[in-house]
Design an enzyme around this catalytic site. Structure first.
Site, PDB file in Angstrom:
ATOM      1  N   ASP B   8      -1.991  54.971  71.334  1.00 63.63           N
ATOM      2  CA  ASP B   8      -2.653  53.770  70.832  1.00 63.63           C
ATOM      3  C   ASP B   8      -2.647  52.667  71.907  1.00 63.63           C
ATOM      4  OD1 ASP B   8      -3.619  51.879  68.954  1.00 63.63           O
ATOM      5  OD2 ASP B   8      -1.573  51.297  68.430  1.00 63.63           O
ATOM      6  N   ASP B  10      -3.276  48.609  71.251  1.00 61.85           N
ATOM      7  CA  ASP B  10      -2.637  47.352  70.826  1.00 61.85           C
ATOM      8  C   ASP B  10      -1.250  47.588  70.252  1.00 61.85           C
ATOM      9  OD1 ASP B  10      -5.007  46.129  71.515  1.00 61.85           O
ATOM     10  OD2 ASP B  10      -5.830  46.348  69.499  1.00 61.85           O
ATOM     11  N   ASP B 133       1.823  52.321  66.568  1.00 63.40           N
ATOM     12  CA  ASP B 133       2.757  51.410  65.891  1.00 63.40           C
ATOM     13  C   ASP B 133       2.455  51.276  64.389  1.00 63.40           C
ATOM     14  OD1 ASP B 133       0.393  50.070  66.534  1.00 63.40           O
ATOM     15  OD2 ASP B 133       1.371  48.109  66.530  1.00 63.40           O
TER      16      ASP B 133
END
Lengths: 183, 183
Positions: B8, B10, B133
């Site tokens: 990922d 961000d 996240d």
């Protein structure tokens, strides 16, 4: 759970062929018709990679592509029974990213941003079907490959094929009936 | 064939936390620290969805994100043994598409465009591992989920976790040894 269908953009949802030939004519003065290029590989049609890049990097090129005949109605109908994902190898031309997103918002506003994928290599995209015009994507996809006819693939015969969006529902029905029969 | 890792952007490759808090302060005058938001859901931290949209739509917001500490070296090392794909849910914010592509070209120029995926829902991305996240991505991924610690996930405990990029090689080694032992 609905089955998943991945659908390519250029040459499948968007009719890039004529658009490309007109851009080529603007750049070189040379007129080629759809018949002239039938059966040729893309890199044979425009042998100069710099010219291809120049055309694909032109602002507005991807934003102004015409929609493939029958695509909007066909996709709407597919969405009744399938989870539809748009899967475009847009990453090679970074300027196309925003234009392709805007193009989809204009012509296919009923497709959620959650169902749009801009990628490079499509081999990690896992859908039950992939509708695409390129063997480089279809040969390595995880689901069933469905080739959408384009000038450069008319001589390839190792995938199921549709020539027009009107044919997709019949082919899917046949594939799923076969699956039931074969167990 | 190398195993595939999806990573990922961000909150994982890009350190969005501080950048977001500073943007929030510019908009509202209110200063929040990393400690203030620890354990809160994102929508609790900035409860106004319009303000979130405003911040995420600001030109340059995604282009100027700092790189997460240790990310560049860790990804380079991962690429020796794995096929690394960047998988970002960028589609919600169309303006971010080009900025994220440019950001990757600047900070991770060694990652090919073929290995970058901007999507919405990540459930159709099929990699052996996903480092992310967000539970909304990790809970539905096809491979092994690896949670990268962020303020909003510190209280979630149903995934393997790394707190820093330095920890990834040890965790992967442990996971693969387990797999060998378990058969």
């Amino acid at each position: 759970m609905k089955r998943k269908i991945g659908i390519d953009m250029d040459g499948v949802l968007a009719d890039i062929e004529d658009h490309m030939l007109r851009a080529y004519q603007r750049e070189t003065g040379i007129l080629m018709t759809r018949d002239d290029i039938k059966g040729k590989a893309e890199e044979e049609v425009i042998a100069d990679p710099e010219l291809v890049k120049k055309i694909f990097h032109q602002a507005g090129f991807f934003r102004t592509l015409p929609v493939m005949d029958g695509a909007i109605e066909a996709v709407k109908k597919l969405m009744e029974n399938y989870e539809v994902y748009i899967v475009s190898a847009a990453m090679e031309f970074p300027l196309s990213l925003f234009e392709k997103r805007e193009w989809l918002a204009e012509h296919f506003p009923f497709i959620s941003w959650r169902n749009i994928i801009f990628c490079g290599d499509k081999s990690i995209i896992d859908t039950d079907y992939l509708i695409d015009d390129h063997c480089k994507n279809l040969d390595f996809c995880k689901g069933k490959a469905i080739m959408f006819t384009a000038f450069h693939n008319v001589n390839k015969d190792h995938h199921q094929r549709i020539n027009h969006w009107n044919d997709i529902h019949g082919l899917l029905k046949a594939l799923e009936t076969d699956e039931l029969v074969m167990g």
